[in-house]
Design an enzyme around this catalytic site. Structure first.
Site, PDB file in Angstrom:
ATOM      1  N   GLU A  37      14.741 -15.893   3.681  1.00  0.00           N
ATOM      2  CA  GLU A  37      14.403 -14.579   3.115  1.00  0.00           C
ATOM      3  C   GLU A  37      13.806 -14.785   1.711  1.00  0.00           C
ATOM      4  OE1 GLU A  37      17.852 -12.163   2.186  1.00  0.00           O
ATOM      5  OE2 GLU A  37      16.758 -10.308   2.486  1.00  0.00           O
ATOM      6  N   CYS A  69      18.848 -11.326   7.065  1.00  0.00           N
ATOM      7  CA  CYS A  69      20.025 -11.441   6.206  1.00  0.00           C
ATOM      8  C   CYS A  69      21.120 -10.425   6.534  1.00  0.00           C
ATOM      9  CB  CYS A  69      19.589 -11.351   4.741  1.00  0.00           C
ATOM     10  SG  CYS A  69      20.753 -12.136   3.618  1.00  0.00           S
ATOM     11  N   LYS A 114      13.255  -5.408   7.116  1.00  0.00           N
ATOM     12  CA  LYS A 114      14.730  -5.463   7.067  1.00  0.00           C
ATOM     13  C   LYS A 114      15.319  -4.069   7.234  1.00  0.00           C
ATOM     14  CE  LYS A 114      18.366  -7.381   4.074  1.00  0.00           C
ATOM     15  NZ  LYS A 114      18.585  -8.184   2.852  1.00  0.00           N
TER      16      LYS A 114
HETATM   17  O1  LIG Z   1      24.626 -12.123   0.822  1.00  0.00           O
HETATM   18  C1  LIG Z   1      24.663 -11.292   1.752  1.00  0.00           C
HETATM   19  O2  LIG Z   1      25.731 -11.008   2.354  1.00  0.00           O
HETATM   20  C2  LIG Z   1      23.463 -10.572   2.210  1.00  0.00           C
HETATM   21  C3  LIG Z   1      22.280 -10.663   1.334  1.00  0.00           C
HETATM   22  O3  LIG Z   1      22.233 -11.353   0.332  1.00  0.00           O
HETATM   23  C4  LIG Z   1      21.099  -9.893   1.730  1.00  0.00           C
HETATM   24  O4  LIG Z   1      21.120  -9.185   2.749  1.00  0.00           O
HETATM   25  O5  LIG Z   1      20.091  -9.984   1.038  1.00  0.00           O
END
Ligand SMILES: O=C([O-])CC(=O)C(=O)O
Length: 263
Positions: A25, A138, A97
């Protein structure tokens, strides 16, 4: 700089035999609150250096690329967008997303992704040279419904370009991907940025490939690396035969309600 480095890494992976490459990401920019500086609108090729590089390298290497995610500019809105390219270099689909990472863990972590981005509103499942793949980004991995939907539509692999932080990383990273894989008896591939100890946002790392029994097939540490592994899709059939969850499911008692049919 990241763009040139990522091109090299993709070429390297292809040289090592990879037919599918998954990136992390937000790989083309620092993970900060000024994502717009690195945003691309994908319309004008010259103004979309990350997009163009991914397309070129997919074509030149003849591979499928799940291009992590980059900030996509669309009018005055920004999306956290994953572009998927086929081995002909053409964009197959883009996944915006769905679930933005708004979190407030007192004394630990505050992050409000929705200050920067709009959420997408479509699920993304693609047919590629390497099979049918569902895409999530993510925090999308926290939602079993999305993975179930992909599984029920024939995805054999779900790719989650990610950037988990240190606290959710330690607690949830491995657990979530193994859960999504074993619940749906399919493969899950995650890719994270490497940890930069001097950065303001520290990543957990540990990009991983999980098999349909929840088994870890290959994984990285927190440093920069390429994880190469083979996916044997016949394992899905084997696991589903020996543990036939689909036929044991009690739809008469509970039901998965499919509210979104726009994949
Ligand atoms: O760390 C996480 O649980 C999720 C995260 O960074 C994201 O969705 O950008």
């Amino acid at each position: 700089m990241n763009i040139a480095r990522v091109r090299e890494l993709i070429q390297d992976a292809a040289l090592k035999g990879a037919k599918l490459v998954v990136l992390p990401e937000m790989w083309n920019c620092p993970y900060s609150d000024d994502f717009s500086k690195f945003s691309e609108d994908f319309i004008d090729e010259k103004a979309s250096p990350s997009f163009t590089m991914l397309s070129e390298v997919a074509l030149s290497q003849g591979i499928t690329v799940v291009g992590g995610s980059i900030p996509e500019r669309c009018g005055d809105k920004l999306y956290n967008t994953c572009c998927i390219f086929g081995s002909d270099g053409k964009l197959i689909a883009k996944h915006r997303k769905l679930h933005l990472f708004d979190v407030d863990i007192p004394g630990d972590l505050y992050f409000k992704e929705s200050d920067s981005y709009m959420p997408g509103d479509e699920t993304t499942i693609v047919d590629t040279d390497v099979g049918r793949i569902g895409i999530g980004t993510c925090h999308d991995m926290c939602f079993p419904e999305l993975a179930m939907l992909y599984g029920s539509r024939g995805a054999r692999l779900i790719c989650y370009p990610s950037a988990f932080n240190m606290s959710t990383g330690e607690a949830l990273w491995e657990l979530l991907q193994r859960a999504r894989a074993v619940d749906n008896q399919l493969f899950v591939a995650t890719c994270s940025p490497a940890r930069n100890s001097s950065g303001s946002y520290m990543f957990w790392g540990h990009s991983t490939l999980v098999g349909p029994f929840g088994e870890i097939i290959a994984t990285a540490g927190s440093e920069e690396s390429i994880v190469i592994a083979e996916i044997d899709y016949s394992m899905i059939h084997l696991r589903r035969q020996s543990l036939p969850l689909a036929t044991q499911r009690r739809d008469d008692v509970y039901q998965f309600v499919d509210l979104k049919l726009n994949a």
